[in-house]
Design an enzyme around this catalytic site. Structure first.
Site: not given
Ligand SMILES: *Cc1c(COP(=O)(O)O)cnc(C)c1O
Length: 400
Positions: A143, A228, A257
């Site tokens: 994700f 990520d 985040k």
């Molecule tokens: C939450 C998340 C995102 C996306 O972040 P947003 O601020 O909601 O756009 C991308 N990668 C990971 C691993 C996440 O947990």
């Protein structure tokens, strides 16, 4: 004629919001009006232990005094300063982030934006600009966000399929499977993008050997390795970055985040030796704004002062063990690293979340059957003991 405005005197907060909400979110029946530490309160003053960190954001809990003070002070000093101009808070943030990086980053280059998805978009553009290549590799169950570029990386077909044709082409490899990576990574690939611990996909930590294998393949074939760390980074997994579980250094790191103590911010960080990107190839009006930068400086200082990465490692290990020892028949597996923990259930997670909420404990799903615990890193063992008790009670009740 515009739609009638609901009478705010009689309608509940939820009804007033529901009348206008986009529909994009599956809503839960709870109104948050205030937070303090690991606790949030509804409009009637009822307390809830927040094991969601507001979707992973509140690493320092809610209303952290240092962040609140930094935001208040900066709001009275300077909120706006576009990146065309230099700014003291932005410079200070670069130095703080730089101090977290391994020497291979040479101090690092940074692009600041406003969310995780935007950081992922930025990483793709940076990787393409720096390598001149266009193909992308990401992992199944991964994700990375919901804007169109990040959505291409995201595996879940429910998110991706309605937008087929609008997302960049991505080769999705099997997580923790080196043969799959071996077949997909070639001389046309600019970026291999993975989460060191998959969050939304069900809480799956990477095997360190797989990360080492990815690093070797990227080196051999000239692709950039992108970690990520939006959910896993900044102490969540027991170290500043979750990739540090393996003896590797990525080329690009994305953060989001909790980086700015709850204010919106994302960051793309890459090795200085890769160079800078040409002026005009990327940008963001709010990126690197002084308000978010001041909040981020305060947040990073507070994370460091309390040594929260180490606290997260210690309490996370305790929590994993406590949940595994319960040996609940409704639980298939307990997985995690630091303070991200997933309980893979034999059944759907939604009724469990609701029952926990009724007992004053808020947790998250990760897919249909995984209960995800993502507490603030400031949480105390006594609070986690309460959470474990509630989970035990609820999962016993559900299996009857
Ligand atoms: C939450 C998340 C995102 C996306 O972040 P947003 O601020 O909601 O756009 C991308 N990668 C990971 C691993 C996440 O947990």
């Amino acid at each position: 004629m515009s739609a009638p405005i609901p009478s705010t005197a009689s309608a509940t907060i939820a009804e007033r919001e529901q009348a206008h909400t986009s529909g994009a979110y599956a809503k839960r029946s709870l109104v948050w009006v205030r937070g303090q530490g690991c606790t949030v309160y509804d409009e009637a003053g009822r307390a809830y232990l927040d094991l969601t960190s507001g979707q992973g954001v509140a690493l320092l809990g809610h209303a952290h005094p240092d962040v609140a003070q930094a935001v208040a002070r900066q709001a009275q000093t300077l909120i706006t300063c576009a990146e065309a101009f230099y700014n003291d808070q932005r410079a200070a943030l670069y130095e703080r982030l730089s101090a977290l990086l391994p020497p291979e980053f040479g101090g690092g280059r940074f692009f600041l934006c406003n969310s995780g998805a935007e950081a992922q978009e930025g990483a793709l553009k940076v990787a393409r600009l720096l390598t001149g290549r266009a193909n992308i590799v990401a992992a199944k169950r991964g994700f990375h966000g919901r804007t169109l570029g990040a959505l291409g990386l995201t595996w879940n077909k429910d998110y991706r399929e309605p937008f087929m044709g609008w997302t960049p082409p991505v080769r999705h490899i099997s997580y923790n499977d080196l043969a799959s990576a071996e077949a997909a990574i070639d001389e046309t690939v600019c970026a291999v993008v993975v989460e060191p611990v998959q969050g939304e996909g069900g809480v799956y930590p990477a095997n360190p050997e797989w990360l080492v294998g990815l690093r070797r393949l990227c080196d051999e074939r000239g692709a950039l390795l992108v970690m990520d760390e939006i959910q896993s980074g900044l102490g969540r997994c027991g170290r500043w970055f979750a990739y540090q579980m393996a003896d590797i250094v990525p080329d690009i790191i994305t953060l989001g985040k909790g980086i700015a103590g709850g204010l919106p911010m994302g960051a793309v960080i890459w090795r200085a030796a890769l160079g800078t990107i040409p002026a005009g190839t990327h940008g963001s009006t709010f990126g690197g704004n002084p308000l978010s930068c001041a909040a981020a400086c305060a947040a990073l200082d507070a994370l460091r002062a309390a040594d929260l990465p180490a606290h997260s490692a210690r309490l996370g290990a305790w929590l994993l063990e406590a949940l595994r020892t319960l040996k609940l028949p409704t639980v298939r597996e307990v997985r995690g690293l630091g303070l991200i923990v997933g309980l893979e259930l034999r059944d759907r997670v939604t009724p469990v979340l609701q029952a926990l909420q009724e007992r004053g404990v808020l947790a998250l799903p990760a897919g249909k059957t995984v209960l995800r615990l993502l507490p603030p890193l400031i949480i105390q063992q006594s609070e986690l003991e309460r959470a474990v008790d509630a989970i035990r009670e609820v999962l016993h009740a559900v299996c009857q």
